[in-house]
Design a protein around this motif. Structure first.
Motif, PDB file in Angstrom:
ATOM      1  N   GLN A 141      39.174  31.820  44.648  1.00  0.00           N
ATOM      2  CA  GLN A 141      39.272  33.094  44.011  1.00  0.00           C
ATOM      3  C   GLN A 141      37.994  33.106  43.054  1.00  0.00           C
ATOM      4  O   GLN A 141      37.665  32.381  42.924  1.00  0.00           O
ATOM      5  CB  GLN A 141      40.603  32.528  43.723  1.00  0.00           C
ATOM      6  CG  GLN A 141      41.106  31.979  44.998  1.00  0.00           C
ATOM      7  CD  GLN A 141      43.112  32.146  44.478  1.00  0.00           C
ATOM      8  OE1 GLN A 141      43.802  32.986  43.771  1.00  0.00           O
ATOM      9  NE2 GLN A 141      44.448  31.350  44.708  1.00  0.00           N
ATOM     10  N   ASP A 200      36.425  33.269  39.571  1.00  0.00           N
ATOM     11  CA  ASP A 200      36.414  33.005  38.743  1.00  0.00           C
ATOM     12  C   ASP A 200      35.923  33.503  36.995  1.00  0.00           C
ATOM     13  O   ASP A 200      34.695  33.197  37.327  1.00  0.00           O
ATOM     14  CB  ASP A 200      35.856  31.911  38.462  1.00  0.00           C
ATOM     15  CG  ASP A 200      35.483  30.461  38.049  1.00  0.00           C
ATOM     16  OD1 ASP A 200      36.776  30.722  36.935  1.00  0.00           O
ATOM     17  OD2 ASP A 200      35.382  29.635  37.701  1.00  0.00           O
ATOM     18  N   LYS A 201      36.495  33.975  36.287  1.00  0.00           N
ATOM     19  CA  LYS A 201      36.168  34.706  35.374  1.00  0.00           C
ATOM     20  C   LYS A 201      34.872  34.235  35.008  1.00  0.00           C
ATOM     21  O   LYS A 201      35.673  33.475  33.548  1.00  0.00           O
ATOM     22  CB  LYS A 201      37.174  35.772  34.668  1.00  0.00           C
ATOM     23  CG  LYS A 201      36.172  36.559  33.022  1.00  0.00           C
ATOM     24  CD  LYS A 201      37.341  37.931  32.957  1.00  0.00           C
ATOM     25  CE  LYS A 201      37.086  38.166  31.971  1.00  0.00           C
ATOM     26  NZ  LYS A 201      37.208  37.027  30.533  1.00  0.00           N
ATOM     27  N   ASP A 258      33.398  33.164  30.895  1.00  0.00           N
ATOM     28  CA  ASP A 258      34.281  33.557  29.052  1.00  0.00           C
ATOM     29  C   ASP A 258      32.934  34.030  28.880  1.00  0.00           C
ATOM     30  O   ASP A 258      33.731  35.356  28.331  1.00  0.00           O
ATOM     31  CB  ASP A 258      34.059  32.047  28.656  1.00  0.00           C
ATOM     32  CG  ASP A 258      35.098  30.558  28.847  1.00  0.00           C
ATOM     33  OD1 ASP A 258      35.880  30.927  29.770  1.00  0.00           O
ATOM     34  OD2 ASP A 258      34.704  29.570  28.876  1.00  0.00           O
ATOM     35  N   TRP A 309      32.881  40.039  43.847  1.00  0.00           N
ATOM     36  CA  TRP A 309      33.934  38.451  44.670  1.00  0.00           C
ATOM     37  C   TRP A 309      34.127  39.239  46.032  1.00  0.00           C
ATOM     38  O   TRP A 309      34.914  38.281  46.554  1.00  0.00           O
ATOM     39  CB  TRP A 309      34.778  38.274  43.506  1.00  0.00           C
ATOM     40  CG  TRP A 309      35.781  36.680  44.040  1.00  0.00           C
ATOM     41  CD1 TRP A 309      35.145  36.147  44.481  1.00  0.00           C
ATOM     42  CD2 TRP A 309      37.118  37.275  45.170  1.00  0.00           C
ATOM     43  NE1 TRP A 309      36.884  35.089  45.295  1.00  0.00           N
ATOM     44  CE2 TRP A 309      37.409  35.802  45.762  1.00  0.00           C
ATOM     45  CE3 TRP A 309      37.651  38.742  44.970  1.00  0.00           C
ATOM     46  CZ2 TRP A 309      38.466  36.775  46.262  1.00  0.00           C
ATOM     47  CZ3 TRP A 309      38.896  39.046  45.537  1.00  0.00           C
ATOM     48  CH2 TRP A 309      39.381  37.627  46.284  1.00  0.00           C
TER      49      TRP A 309
END
Length: 181
Positions: free
Chosen positions: A15, A17-18, A20, A162
Motif C-alpha cells: 500500500q 506509504d507516504k 515524512d 504508487w
C-alpha cells in the motif's frame, strides 16, 4: 486461496506509504513514474487478446481492460484535483465511485486504445504542470471528503506514482502467473 495470498494479489507492491518529508529527489522520482507510465502500460497491454484483457487480475478483481480504463478515469480526476488545488484555497474535491465507474460499459467492453491515448496526452500535460510548480505551490492542498483531511499536491503526486506502479503490477503479475510473456 488464503487471505494473505489475496492481499498480495490486491496490493502487489504494498500500500502507499507516504514519507515524512517529500524531498525534491523523491518528488522527481514520482514525476518520472508518472512520465513513463503511459508508455509502460501500452507496452504491457498492446499485444494482449480480448480474452486476456478480460481476465481479472485476482479473484473478484477487475479485468485488465477495466484496470486500463480505471487508470484513465482516475488520472483525469487527479489532474482536475491538481488544478483545483492550484486555483482555489483548500477546495473540497468531488469524490467518485471508482468501483461503479469500472462497471460501466465503456470500462467493461470498450477497446483500451482510447484510454491509452487519454493517458498519453493527459500525462504530458500533468508532468508539464508538475514540473512548473514552485515549492509553495507543491504545498497547496485539497480536502478529500472520504479521507476528511487535507492532501497536499506533493503527497498526491506520490500517491499517483504508487497508483501507476500498483496497477502496472496488477497487469505484469497476472501476465507472469498466466505465462503470457
Amino acid at each position: 486461496m488464503t487471505s494473505t495470498e489475496l492481499e498480495k494479489l490486491r496490493y502487489p507492491i504494498g500500500q502507499f506509504d507516504k514519507p515524512d518529508l517529500i524531498t525534491k529527489s523523491i518528488l522527481d522520482g514520482y514525476i518520472a513514474t508518472i512520465t513513463s507510465f503511459p508508455e509502460a502500460l501500452r507496452k504491457e497491454v498492446a499485444h494482449l487478446t480480448d480474452a486476456q484483457l478480460d481476465t481479472p487480475y485476482r479473484p473478484g478483481g477487475w479485468t485488465i481492460r477495466q484496470v486500463v480504463h480505471h487508470c484513465a478515469d482516475s488520472h483525469m480526476n487527479s489532474q482536475i484535483r491538481l488544478k483545483w488545488a492550484l486555483t482555489e484555497d483548500s477546495p473540497i474535491i468531488k469524490a467518485y465511485y471508482e468501483e461503479r465507474w469500472a462497471e460501466l460499459s465503456d470500462s467493461k467492453i470498450m477497446p483500451v486504445e482510447s484510454s491509452l491515448k487519454i493517458l498519453e496526452g493527459l500525462h504530458q500535460r500533468w508532468v508539464f504542470l508538475l514540473n512548473s510548480l514552485t515549492t509553495e505551490e507543491l504545498e497547496r492542498d485539497f480536502i478529500h471528503p472520504e479521507h476528511g483531511r487535507s492532501i497536499k499536491i506533493n503527497e498526491n503526486t506520490g500517491l499517483y506514482d504508487w497508483h501507476c506502479r500498483h496497477h502496472l503490477a496488477h497487469i505484469t503479475e497476472l501476465k507472469k502467473r498466466q505465462s503470457w510473456e
